[in-house]
Design a protein around this motif. Structure first.
Motif, PDB file in Angstrom:
ATOM      1  N   PRO A 131     -28.100 -20.463  52.507  1.00 21.68           N
ATOM      2  CA  PRO A 131     -26.668 -20.722  52.086  1.00 21.68           C
ATOM      3  C   PRO A 131     -25.889 -19.443  51.413  1.00 21.68           C
ATOM      4  O   PRO A 131     -24.391 -19.254  51.127  1.00 21.68           O
ATOM      5  CB  PRO A 131     -26.686 -21.897  51.629  1.00 21.68           C
ATOM      6  CG  PRO A 131     -27.784 -22.448  51.983  1.00 21.68           C
ATOM      7  CD  PRO A 131     -29.022 -21.182  51.772  1.00 21.68           C
ATOM      8  N   SER A 132     -25.993 -18.810  50.728  1.00 18.00           N
ATOM      9  CA  SER A 132     -26.337 -16.815  50.246  1.00 18.00           C
ATOM     10  C   SER A 132     -26.046 -16.159  50.803  1.00 18.00           C
ATOM     11  O   SER A 132     -25.708 -15.257  50.494  1.00 18.00           O
ATOM     12  CB  SER A 132     -26.792 -16.713  49.124  1.00 18.00           C
ATOM     13  OG  SER A 132     -27.941 -17.969  48.331  1.00 18.00           O
ATOM     14  N   LEU A 133     -26.403 -16.132  52.479  1.00 15.78           N
ATOM     15  CA  LEU A 133     -26.309 -15.296  52.798  1.00 15.78           C
ATOM     16  C   LEU A 133     -24.921 -14.641  53.077  1.00 15.78           C
ATOM     17  O   LEU A 133     -24.877 -13.076  53.579  1.00 15.78           O
ATOM     18  CB  LEU A 133     -27.279 -15.224  53.894  1.00 15.78           C
ATOM     19  CG  LEU A 133     -27.930 -15.143  53.615  1.00 15.78           C
ATOM     20  CD1 LEU A 133     -29.405 -15.107  55.098  1.00 15.78           C
ATOM     21  CD2 LEU A 133     -28.999 -14.111  53.089  1.00 15.78           C
ATOM     22  N   GLY A 134     -24.101 -15.748  53.988  1.00 15.11           N
ATOM     23  CA  GLY A 134     -22.970 -15.342  54.224  1.00 15.11           C
ATOM     24  C   GLY A 134     -22.667 -14.782  55.437  1.00 15.11           C
ATOM     25  O   GLY A 134     -23.653 -15.110  56.021  1.00 15.11           O
ATOM     26  N   PRO A 135     -21.891 -13.760  55.773  1.00 14.34           N
ATOM     27  CA  PRO A 135     -22.544 -12.883  57.099  1.00 14.34           C
ATOM     28  C   PRO A 135     -23.262 -11.852  57.416  1.00 14.34           C
ATOM     29  O   PRO A 135     -23.603 -11.318  58.191  1.00 14.34           O
ATOM     30  CB  PRO A 135     -21.244 -11.447  56.344  1.00 14.34           C
ATOM     31  CG  PRO A 135     -20.889 -11.237  55.738  1.00 14.34           C
ATOM     32  CD  PRO A 135     -21.053 -12.629  55.046  1.00 14.34           C
ATOM     33  N   MET A 136     -24.273 -11.280  55.795  1.00 11.44           N
ATOM     34  CA  MET A 136     -25.726 -10.796  56.545  1.00 11.44           C
ATOM     35  C   MET A 136     -26.759 -12.496  57.214  1.00 11.44           C
ATOM     36  O   MET A 136     -27.683 -11.788  57.454  1.00 11.44           O
ATOM     37  CB  MET A 136     -25.935 -10.743  55.341  1.00 11.44           C
ATOM     38  CG  MET A 136     -25.158  -9.311  55.150  1.00 11.44           C
ATOM     39  SD  MET A 136     -25.368  -8.136  55.896  1.00 11.44           S
ATOM     40  CE  MET A 136     -26.718  -7.752  55.778  1.00 11.44           C
ATOM     41  N   ARG A 137     -26.310 -13.370  57.198  1.00 12.70           N
ATOM     42  CA  ARG A 137     -27.633 -14.420  57.727  1.00 12.70           C
ATOM     43  C   ARG A 137     -28.134 -13.751  59.266  1.00 12.70           C
ATOM     44  O   ARG A 137     -29.323 -14.012  58.801  1.00 12.70           O
ATOM     45  CB  ARG A 137     -26.277 -15.474  57.944  1.00 12.70           C
ATOM     46  CG  ARG A 137     -27.716 -16.934  58.738  1.00 12.70           C
ATOM     47  CD  ARG A 137     -26.583 -17.726  59.211  1.00 12.70           C
ATOM     48  NE  ARG A 137     -26.026 -18.785  57.885  1.00 12.70           N
ATOM     49  CZ  ARG A 137     -25.531 -19.492  57.276  1.00 12.70           C
ATOM     50  NH1 ARG A 137     -27.052 -20.013  57.324  1.00 12.70           N
ATOM     51  NH2 ARG A 137     -25.332 -20.592  56.510  1.00 12.70           N
ATOM     52  N   ILE A 138     -27.098 -13.674  60.016  1.00 13.75           N
ATOM     53  CA  ILE A 138     -27.996 -12.918  61.307  1.00 13.75           C
ATOM     54  C   ILE A 138     -28.856 -11.697  60.871  1.00 13.75           C
ATOM     55  O   ILE A 138     -29.961 -11.807  61.706  1.00 13.75           O
ATOM     56  CB  ILE A 138     -26.665 -12.821  62.790  1.00 13.75           C
ATOM     57  CG1 ILE A 138     -26.476 -13.997  62.755  1.00 13.75           C
ATOM     58  CG2 ILE A 138     -27.571 -12.905  63.657  1.00 13.75           C
ATOM     59  CD1 ILE A 138     -26.646 -15.311  62.910  1.00 13.75           C
TER      60      ILE A 138
END
Length: 223
Positions: A131-138
């Motif tokens: 949930p803290s990753l935002g656009p960096m998730r992938i």
């Protein structure tokens, strides 16, 4: 042996200087970039001069490139984060290929349990972090997958490569702490000195153990 010894000693000196004086600062400037990048670059030089496997040299060199990218970001910026992660991703690909090419220990409940614990723990951690990753998730999911494969591969190495295994586990631990710094620290909050020291200490000395442990068995006289 003089050249590779000088490279190893130089790497440790630069790594310790960065650890003590720069890793906990928001912006290390040019001196921090030189110390950070130079320390891991010299580990790659050491591995090359000592006749280590080319995949070891590649993993260390790509890690040094990743260090350079991350060191170029100014406080509050992350424009070099993705290139840095890409360089480290490729470094882990090199390490995975290296560890698979090295002799393997006999399968046992101990190493299978260690591999299982590492992978399950890593997956649980990144799921909690998601949930803290935002656009960096992938990118983070992809990076997590390769570093867990690297760690699991290191856990299959036999006793002569124990330092490599220890270094790889330290690398994984360092990245877990770093991810907390990057993605859970409130915007504008300063770095925490303790976690910054832990990140660099685990990372650099883990890399040093991988370098030394990856070279040392090949320096032994044939039995």
């Amino acid at each position: 042996m003089a050249g590779e010894t000088a490279a190893l000693v130089g790497a440790i000196v630069l790594g310790v200087l960065y650890w003590v004086g720069w890793c906990w600062r928001e912006g290390g400037g040019l001196p921090g970039l030189i110390l950070k990048t130079g320390s891991t670059a010299l580990l790659a030089v050491f591995a090359y001069m000592a006749g280590g496997p080319w995949l070891l040299v590649a993993g260390l060199a790509l890690s040094s490139a990743g260090d350079a990218f991350l060191a170029m970001d100014r406080p509050g910026e992350d424009k070099w984060l993705k290139p840095g992660m890409a360089a480290f991703f490729l470094a882990h690909v090199a390490y995975v290929a290296l560890f698979w090419a090295l002799p393997q220990a006999e399968r046992s409940l101990l190493n299978l349990g260690a591999q299982f614990a590492l992978v399950i723990g890593g997956v649980a951690f990144v799921r909690w972090l998601a949930p803290s990753l935002g656009p960096m998730r992938i990118p983070v999911f992809a990076y997590t997958a390769i570093i867990l494969v690297m760690g699991a591969a290191a856990l299959r190495l036999p006793a002569p490569f124990l330092l490599v295994t220890l270094g790889a586990v330290m690398f994984v631990a360092s990245d877990m702490i770093l991810s907390l710094q990057l993605f859970t620290r409130p915007a504008g909050a300063p770095k925490r000195v303790g976690s910054s020291l832990a990140v660099w200490g685990l990372y650099f000395f883990g890399q040093a153990l991988i370098a030394w442990g990856g070279v040392y068995p090949f320096l032994q006289p044939a039995g």
